[in-house]
Design a protein around this motif. Structure first.
Motif, short mmCIF file in Angstrom:
data_model
loop_
_atom_site.label_atom_id
_atom_site.label_comp_id
_atom_site.label_asym_id
_atom_site.label_seq_id
_atom_site.Cartn_x
_atom_site.Cartn_y
_atom_site.Cartn_z
N ALA A 90 -33.35 17.97 26.90
CA ALA A 90 -33.63 18.36 28.29
C ALA A 90 -35.13 18.30 28.57
CB ALA A 90 -33.10 19.77 28.56
N ARG A 91 -35.93 18.73 27.60
CA ARG A 91 -37.38 18.68 27.80
C ARG A 91 -37.88 17.24 27.84
NH1 ARG A 91 -40.73 21.95 23.74
NH2 ARG A 91 -42.34 21.19 25.15
N LEU A 92 -37.41 16.41 26.89
CA LEU A 92 -37.90 15.04 26.79
C LEU A 92 -37.45 14.18 27.97
CD1 LEU A 92 -37.31 14.50 22.97
CD2 LEU A 92 -39.52 14.74 24.11
N SER A 93 -36.32 14.50 28.55
CA SER A 93 -35.81 13.70 29.67
C SER A 93 -36.23 14.23 31.03
CB SER A 93 -34.28 13.61 29.60
OG SER A 93 -33.71 14.91 29.64
N GLY A 94 -37.02 15.30 31.06
CA GLY A 94 -37.51 15.82 32.33
C GLY A 94 -36.53 16.72 33.06
N LEU A 95 -35.45 17.15 32.40
CA LEU A 95 -34.50 18.07 33.03
C LEU A 95 -35.04 19.49 33.05
CD1 LEU A 95 -31.30 16.65 31.33
CD2 LEU A 95 -31.86 16.48 33.76
N ILE A 96 -35.91 19.79 32.11
CA ILE A 96 -36.55 21.11 32.02
C ILE A 96 -38.05 20.91 32.03
CG2 ILE A 96 -37.09 22.99 30.42
CD1 ILE A 96 -34.21 23.06 29.61
N GLU A 97 -38.75 21.75 32.78
CA GLU A 97 -40.21 21.76 32.77
C GLU A 97 -40.67 23.15 32.37
OE1 GLU A 97 -41.37 20.64 36.66
OE2 GLU A 97 -40.67 18.58 36.48
N LEU A 98 -41.76 23.22 31.64
CA LEU A 98 -42.29 24.50 31.18
C LEU A 98 -43.48 24.91 32.03
CD1 LEU A 98 -42.14 24.02 27.30
CD2 LEU A 98 -40.47 25.09 28.81
N HIS A 99 -43.44 26.14 32.52
CA HIS A 99 -44.53 26.69 33.33
C HIS A 99 -44.87 28.07 32.77
CE1 HIS A 99 -44.10 23.60 36.52
NE2 HIS A 99 -42.82 23.66 36.19
N GLY A 100 -46.00 28.14 32.08
CA GLY A 100 -46.42 29.42 31.53
C GLY A 100 -45.43 30.02 30.55
N GLY A 101 -44.77 29.20 29.76
CA GLY A 101 -43.82 29.71 28.79
C GLY A 101 -42.43 29.94 29.34
N THR A 102 -42.21 29.65 30.61
CA THR A 102 -40.90 29.81 31.22
C THR A 102 -40.32 28.46 31.57
OG1 THR A 102 -41.51 31.96 32.15
CG2 THR A 102 -39.63 30.83 33.15
N ALA A 103 -39.07 28.25 31.21
CA ALA A 103 -38.40 26.98 31.50
C ALA A 103 -37.83 27.01 32.90
CB ALA A 103 -37.29 26.73 30.49
N ARG A 104 -38.11 25.95 33.65
CA ARG A 104 -37.57 25.81 35.00
C ARG A 104 -36.89 24.46 35.14
NH1 ARG A 104 -42.98 27.63 38.39
NH2 ARG A 104 -43.21 29.73 37.49
N PRO A 105 -35.91 24.36 36.02
CA PRO A 105 -35.27 23.05 36.23
C PRO A 105 -36.29 22.03 36.69
CG PRO A 105 -33.98 24.81 37.23
CD PRO A 105 -35.29 25.42 36.81
N GLY A 106 -36.26 20.85 36.07
CA GLY A 106 -37.16 19.78 36.47
C GLY A 106 -36.64 19.06 37.70
N TRP A 107 -37.47 18.18 38.26
CA TRP A 107 -37.07 17.49 39.48
C TRP A 107 -35.86 16.59 39.23
CZ3 TRP A 107 -36.83 12.22 40.02
CH2 TRP A 107 -37.49 11.45 39.06
N ARG A 108 -35.73 16.05 38.02
CA ARG A 108 -34.59 15.17 37.74
C ARG A 108 -33.27 15.94 37.79
NH1 ARG A 108 -37.76 12.28 33.71
NH2 ARG A 108 -38.34 10.30 34.63
N LEU A 109 -33.31 17.21 37.39
CA LEU A 109 -32.08 17.99 37.44
C LEU A 109 -31.61 18.15 38.88
CD1 LEU A 109 -30.03 19.60 35.77
CD2 LEU A 109 -31.44 21.63 36.15
N ARG A 110 -32.56 18.33 39.79
CA ARG A 110 -32.18 18.49 41.20
C ARG A 110 -31.57 17.21 41.75
NH1 ARG A 110 -37.18 21.10 40.86
NH2 ARG A 110 -38.32 19.37 41.81
N ALA A 111 -31.96 16.06 41.20
CA ALA A 111 -31.45 14.78 41.70
C ALA A 111 -30.32 14.23 40.83
CB ALA A 111 -32.60 13.77 41.76
N TRP A 112 -29.89 14.99 39.84
CA TRP A 112 -29.02 14.45 38.80
C TRP A 112 -27.67 13.94 39.35
CZ3 TRP A 112 -30.61 12.98 34.29
CH2 TRP A 112 -29.70 12.68 33.29
N ASP A 113 -27.10 14.65 40.28
CA ASP A 113 -25.76 14.29 40.76
C ASP A 113 -25.78 13.23 41.85
OD1 ASP A 113 -24.55 16.10 39.01
OD2 ASP A 113 -24.78 17.75 40.43
N THR A 114 -26.93 12.93 42.40
CA THR A 114 -26.97 12.04 43.56
C THR A 114 -27.83 10.80 43.37
OG1 THR A 114 -28.80 13.34 44.49
CG2 THR A 114 -26.56 13.95 45.16
N ASP A 115 -28.73 10.79 42.40
CA ASP A 115 -29.70 9.70 42.27
C ASP A 115 -29.51 9.00 40.92
OD1 ASP A 115 -31.90 8.03 42.09
OD2 ASP A 115 -33.30 9.46 42.96
#
Length: 446
Positions: A90-115
């Motif tokens: 998930a990290r290597l494919s951009g599905l998860i992004e790290l911000h200050g030690g907290t994992a957040r959904p990456g932009w690819r996850l938001r587009a995963w079902d449609t793009d």
């Protein structure tokens, strides 16, 4: 004064891309390839969505703590080992992004079902990072020289190209011979001794080749070994497509028109400034193809930190050619004042945003800073009428409004830009206002 987005000035220097070449006959359509990629990354997507709604704590190193792994395993009915693997993917494919030690959904996850394009780019990012997704673990005994492991990773693209061009199962012995040859070439290029086994120690290359093939199979690029033909390997449909895309990129890059592949980033960008947008992009591709991605991105960003605003803009144009692999490095500079406006717009476009609306992500001060920086590039390298036309791209609604904000934004080239505008502008009253503003900034009255 008509208002236009700041990117309008840059869009005048872009042209439509030519139609991409068609993939080899028999390659599945993109929507089917995207389905394969979604299947390959299904667990990573589930974990990324869980991280977006659950604890998502990753720690400063980005490693999922044991308690979070236990929670994810229970919530997703996976083993802890599967969770670890899915987390890395998930990290290597951009599905998860790290911000200050907290994992957040990456932009690819938001587009995963449609793009479908975002999905394929995510899988290719994992494919490119196969050696990180499944690192070489030598076991309790001392493993091979780490330099040799790095050389095997560097040789892998040639093995993949051979598999793609063969278009049929390839014996592992053939790949081993090719690997030996490529490692020997790499060592000869660096004036290092051959990688032969020393004394009675076993040859490490067969084990490293097995690791390479296994790791590539685990990310979905190679088919699992056939039990009836275990000594042969072949690419999957999506693996063959990805290798073809990269070979096409190399072919295009090899046609660099200006011959600056071996020069520094600064020299290459200065030469590209004299080219029209299409040939300039070809030159960027040629320069990038001649060196590893990470050092190339670092050199472009270091050039962007310099005093020449034109090179700053061109460096980010070259980074647009790099695309996804540059994302992490660009995010790392987003807080540098000199690079922040460019980085914010670059990331927004990578996210699929419209360049015309991406400027809304900048504060008013940042937008004004970028306007001055672009004006400095025009003043240094353009013509007077272009500098006057640049006034139309400012976010302010009038020249007095622009001057009021320009005086307070703190750009180091403000005085020179205002003086150049005053010299170029045909309206004496506006020119006088610009000279006065330049004087106020120079004397510290702003």
């Amino acid at each position: 004064m008509p208002r236009r987005p700041l990117t309008a000035a840059r869009r005048t220097a872009t042209t439509r891309r030519s139609r991409p070449p068609r993939p080899p006959e028999g390659t599945p359509p993109l929507d089917r390839l995207a389905r394969l990629a979604r299947t390959e990354l299904a667990d990573a997507v589930r974990l990324a969505r869980w991280a977006g709604t659950g604890p998502g704590t990753a720690g400063p190193t980005g490693i999922l703590p044991d308690d979070a792994a236990e929670q994810a395993a229970a919530a997703l009915t996976l083993t802890r080992s599967q969770i670890r693997t899915a987390w890395d993917r998930a990290r290597l494919s951009g599905l998860i992004e790290l911000h200050g030690g907290t994992a957040r959904p990456g932009w690819r996850l938001r587009a995963w079902d449609t793009d479908d394009t975002a999905v394929l780019r995510g899988w290719v990012a994992l494919f490119d990072a196969w050696s990180l997704a499944h690192p070489f673990l030598p076991g309790p005994a001392a493993g091979p020289d780490p330099a040799l492991v790095a050389e095997v990773v560097e040789a892998a693209p040639q093995l993949l190209s051979f598999l793609h061009l063969s278009d049929e199962p390839v014996p592992i012995d053939t790949l081993l011979d090719l690997l030996r040859q490529r490692v020997a070439e790499l060592r000869a290029e660096r004036h290092e001794p051959p990688a032969d086994a020393a004394g009675d120690e076993p040859d490490p290359l067969p084990a490293l080749l097995d690791w390479t093939l296994d790791a590539l199979a685990r990310v979905g690029a190679l088919r699992p070994r056939d039990t009836e033909r275990p000594d042969e390997v072949t690419l999957t449909a999506i693996g063959s497509w990805a290798v073809w895309v990269k070979l096409e990129q190399i072919c295009v890059a090899a046609q660099g028109p200006a011959g600056h592949m071996e020069q520094s980033a600064e020299t290459m960008l200065r030469a590209s400034a004299r080219l029209s947008p299409g040939p300039a992009r070809d030159e960027y591709r040629a320069w990038l193809a001649a060196r590893p991605v990470a050092p190339a991105v670092s050199e472009l960003l270091e050039t962007a930190r310099g005093d020449d605003a034109l090179l700053r803009g061109l460096a980010f144009e070259a980074l647009r050619v790099v695309g996804d692999p540059a994302e992490s490095a660009v995010r790392d500079v987003v807080d540098e004042p000199t690079l922040r406006p460019y980085a914010v717009l670059w990331l927004a476009e990578l996210d699929g945003g419209d360049p015309d609306t991406a400027t809304g992500l900048l504060t008013r001060e940042e937008a004004t800073w970028l306007w001055i920086d672009t004006a400095a590039a025009v003043a240094d390298h353009g013509e007077d009428h272009l500098l006057v036309s640049h006034l139309e791209t400012a976010v302010q609604g009038s020249v007095p409004g622009l001057l009021e904000e320009v005086r307070n934004v703190g750009h180091p080239r403000t005085v020179q830009v205002l003086v150049a505008l005053a010299a170029a502008h045909p309206d004496p009253a506006l020119a006088k206002a610009m000279r006065r503003a330049a004087f106020q900034v120079h004397t510290g009255e702003a």
